[in-house]
Write a protein that holds these residues in place. Structure first.
Motif, PDB file in Angstrom:
ATOM      1  N   CYS A  83      13.551  -5.891 -26.411  1.00 21.42           N
ATOM      2  CA  CYS A  83      12.634  -5.739 -25.276  1.00 21.42           C
ATOM      3  C   CYS A  83      11.508  -6.762 -25.277  1.00 21.42           C
ATOM      4  O   CYS A  83      10.733  -6.834 -24.325  1.00 21.42           O
TER       5      CYS A  83
ATOM      6  N   GLN B 294      10.773  -4.153 -33.246  1.00 25.71           N
ATOM      7  CA  GLN B 294      11.721  -3.890 -34.336  1.00 25.71           C
ATOM      8  C   GLN B 294      12.978  -4.705 -34.074  1.00 25.71           C
ATOM      9  O   GLN B 294      13.154  -5.774 -34.626  1.00 25.71           O
ATOM     10  N   CYS B 295      13.818  -4.244 -33.146  1.00 24.92           N
ATOM     11  CA  CYS B 295      15.043  -5.025 -32.887  1.00 24.92           C
ATOM     12  C   CYS B 295      14.758  -6.263 -32.043  1.00 24.92           C
ATOM     13  O   CYS B 295      15.505  -7.229 -32.068  1.00 24.92           O
TER      14      CYS B 295
ATOM     15  N   CYS C 253      10.877   0.265 -24.547  1.00 25.87           N
ATOM     16  CA  CYS C 253      11.170  -0.133 -25.926  1.00 25.87           C
ATOM     17  C   CYS C 253      11.938   1.006 -26.582  1.00 25.87           C
ATOM     18  O   CYS C 253      11.366   2.057 -26.875  1.00 25.87           O
ATOM     19  N   ARG C 254      13.199   0.768 -26.809  1.00 26.13           N
ATOM     20  CA  ARG C 254      14.033   1.830 -27.383  1.00 26.13           C
ATOM     21  C   ARG C 254      13.663   2.116 -28.831  1.00 26.13           C
ATOM     22  O   ARG C 254      13.991   3.177 -29.365  1.00 26.13           O
ATOM     23  N   CYS C 255      13.020   1.168 -29.490  1.00 26.71           N
ATOM     24  CA  CYS C 255      12.598   1.377 -30.884  1.00 26.71           C
ATOM     25  C   CYS C 255      11.270   2.129 -30.951  1.00 26.71           C
ATOM     26  O   CYS C 255      10.826   2.480 -32.040  1.00 26.71           O
TER      27      CYS C 255
HETATM   28 FE1  FES Z   1      13.778  -2.675 -30.110  1.00 25.36          FE
HETATM   29 FE2  FES Z   1      11.715  -2.683 -28.370  1.00 25.36          FE
HETATM   30  S1  FES Z   1      11.791  -3.583 -30.382  1.00 25.36           S
HETATM   31  S2  FES Z   1      13.770  -2.039 -28.002  1.00 25.36           S
END
Ligand code: FES
Length: 154
Positions: A103, A99-100, A135-137
């Protein structure tokens, strides 16, 4: 105190002077402009800073650049090309395994090292090898799918 070191980065030999306290992560990001690896926890826990050193994943936030003297360092920028991505990069895109993206470099390099060591890992072996990457997402399912898709191809 500065020290001259020589290392190979993505196949290219680089000679550089570094402060004794410079981390490998700071060296590749700030002096070489290779910013795919990220600073996350800064205590060798989250995996966002992962680089391959002589083929093995390391937390570059916690490795001194002087300790990489004579080593081969691989960053995400060394994988694939704009025209032809590495199979892991393709798979991460195909399965939406980010996502972001903070990671992603660390996950892909760690997975690359896994597949080099063990081209046919089980699901449990994949999970175990990637356990040091967070992975925080919360894209863990998609990351597993992406890595499994590449198993046997690389
Ligand atoms: Fe955002 Fe893994 S894609 S922390």
């Amino acid at each position: 105190m500065r020290k001259a070191i020589t290392l190979t980065v993505n196949g290219r030999e680089r000679g550089v002077e570094v402060e004794a306290r410079t981390t490998l992560l700071d060296l590749v990001r700030e002096q070489f402009g290779l910013t795919g690896a990220k600073l996350g926890c800064d205590i060798q826990v989250c995996g966002a800073c992962t680089l391959l050193v002589d083929g093995k994943p390391v937390s570059a936030c916690s490795m001194l650049a002087v300790d990489a003297d004579g080593c081969a360092v691989e960053t995400i920028e060394g994988l694939g090309s704009k025209d032809k991505l590495h199979p892991l990069q393709e798979a991460f895109m195909e399965f939406g395994a980010l996502q972001c993206g903070y990671c992603t470099s660390g996950f892909i390099l760690t997975a690359k090292a896994l597949l080099a060591e063990n081209p046919q890992p089980s699901d449990a072996q994949i999970r175990d090898y990637l356990a040091g990457n967070f992975c925080r997402c919360g894209c863990y399912q998609e990351i597993m799918q992406a890595v499994k898709n590449v198993v046997g191809e690389s």
